[in-house]
Design an enzyme around this catalytic site. Sequence first.
Site, PDB file in Angstrom:
ATOM      1  N   LYS A  54     -10.710 -35.039 -15.858  1.00 47.92           N
ATOM      2  CA  LYS A  54     -11.214 -36.007 -14.877  1.00 47.92           C
ATOM      3  C   LYS A  54     -10.105 -36.945 -14.437  1.00 47.92           C
ATOM      4  O   LYS A  54      -9.934 -37.215 -13.244  1.00 47.92           O
ATOM      5  CB  LYS A  54     -12.358 -36.836 -15.484  1.00 47.92           C
ATOM      6  CG  LYS A  54     -13.686 -36.130 -15.521  1.00 47.92           C
ATOM      7  CD  LYS A  54     -14.695 -36.876 -16.387  1.00 47.92           C
ATOM      8  CE  LYS A  54     -15.921 -36.003 -16.624  1.00 47.92           C
ATOM      9  NZ  LYS A  54     -16.763 -36.445 -17.720  1.00 47.92           N
ATOM     10  N   GLN A  98     -18.621 -41.105 -21.110  1.00 47.54           N
ATOM     11  CA  GLN A  98     -18.739 -39.695 -21.509  1.00 47.54           C
ATOM     12  C   GLN A  98     -19.812 -39.519 -22.580  1.00 47.54           C
ATOM     13  O   GLN A  98     -19.838 -40.253 -23.573  1.00 47.54           O
ATOM     14  CB  GLN A  98     -17.374 -39.201 -22.020  1.00 47.54           C
ATOM     15  CG  GLN A  98     -17.322 -37.729 -22.362  1.00 47.54           C
ATOM     16  CD  GLN A  98     -17.463 -36.810 -21.161  1.00 47.54           C
ATOM     17  OE1 GLN A  98     -17.104 -37.154 -20.040  1.00 47.54           O
ATOM     18  NE2 GLN A  98     -18.020 -35.642 -21.385  1.00 47.54           N
ATOM     19  N   ASP A 121     -22.354 -41.179 -12.402  1.00 43.92           N
ATOM     20  CA  ASP A 121     -23.083 -40.068 -13.025  1.00 43.92           C
ATOM     21  C   ASP A 121     -24.519 -39.983 -12.509  1.00 43.92           C
ATOM     22  O   ASP A 121     -25.182 -38.959 -12.683  1.00 43.92           O
ATOM     23  CB  ASP A 121     -23.168 -40.285 -14.547  1.00 43.92           C
ATOM     24  CG  ASP A 121     -22.149 -39.452 -15.313  1.00 43.92           C
ATOM     25  OD1 ASP A 121     -21.789 -38.371 -14.821  1.00 43.92           O
ATOM     26  OD2 ASP A 121     -21.733 -39.897 -16.395  1.00 43.92           O
TER      27      ASP A 121
HETATM   28  N1  GUN Z   1     -20.963 -34.789 -20.898  1.00 48.88           N
HETATM   29  C1  GUN Z   1     -21.163 -33.550 -20.422  1.00 48.88           C
HETATM   30  N2  GUN Z   1     -21.412 -33.584 -19.103  1.00 48.88           N
HETATM   31  C2  GUN Z   1     -21.365 -34.876 -18.742  1.00 48.88           C
HETATM   32  C3  GUN Z   1     -21.537 -35.538 -17.496  1.00 48.88           C
HETATM   33  O1  GUN Z   1     -21.784 -34.955 -16.440  1.00 48.88           O
HETATM   34  N3  GUN Z   1     -21.400 -36.890 -17.537  1.00 48.88           N
HETATM   35  C4  GUN Z   1     -21.143 -37.566 -18.675  1.00 48.88           C
HETATM   36  N4  GUN Z   1     -21.048 -38.877 -18.617  1.00 48.88           N
HETATM   37  N5  GUN Z   1     -20.976 -36.986 -19.837  1.00 48.88           N
HETATM   38  C5  GUN Z   1     -21.088 -35.640 -19.862  1.00 48.88           C
END
Ligand code: GUN
Length: 296
Positions: A54, A98, A121
């Site tokens: 990311k 996350q 998100d």
């Molecule tokens: N962990 C796995 N997929 C995601 C996601 O799309 N967002 C977040 N914040 N954590 C994750």
Amino acid sequence: MTAAIIDGKAFAAKVRGEVAAHVARLKEEHGIQPGLAVVLVGEDPASQVYVSSKGKQTVEAGMASFEHKLEADTSEADLLALIDRLNKDPKVHGILVQLPLPGHLNSELVINSIDPAKDVDGFHISNVGLLGTGQKSMVPCTPLGCLMMLRDHHGKLAGMNAVVVGRSNIVGKPMAQLLLGDSCTVTIAHSRTKDLAAVCRGADILVAAVGRPEMITGEYVKPGATVIDVGINRIERDGKTKLVGDVEFASAAAVAGAITPVPGGVGPMTIACLLANTLTACCRANGLPEPSGLTA
Ligand code: GUN
């Protein structure tokens, strides 16, 4: 019949290019740089890979990346204090915590402490409610990516029968809301659905988000349907670790009209949409027009 392959890797690269072009214009015309803060608590190896990916793609799109790596035993109060600082920081337009969080932290409480306008998100309860009532919101990245691919492939989706297999808050439920928003007739199916194969065979659009390797076979697919495979499952086969989706690719592709592969389908779209959401949040925060084609 052999299905057309929907190339998510190429499409995600195109989306990232559009985001980068828009970011460059924001800088040039307004002196604004979108910023994304990613918070990682603990050392889950898969999460570390996602977070570094990311960060890299955020910088490549011309945005500012703020990474906050906290110890696994970080207290809830300390995490909430960090989120409060990020909520107030004008350089931060998007905040992502996350998941999964270590067990001693209340994920719902933490997610709902994020400013909904910065919740890239789309997990904050306000954004869930806004999406459910058809109002402008931040939309979860993976379903947004699926929607973009479907719109790209079909143009308008109105009137199509869509079946979403899986009812998670992260994919299944928001996916269903987005398809409803585009005037599909939507069914949410799941592990307890009776005669799941027959339900799926009614779908013009079949989205598989169950987390069960290769569960959806050709028998579940209506001839000519579009199959979107959200699954990412690691399995052992012939002594090797292999990445497979929730769809059994070969048998489904023999029946479908179009299908996303794993890897190289939905996966790359998630981070592309995270960047798109960060750009959207930045435009909204500054009262500027939103990027077209990058939102629901
Ligand atoms: N962990 C796995 N997929 C995601 C996601 O799309 N967002 C977040 N914040 N954590 C994750």
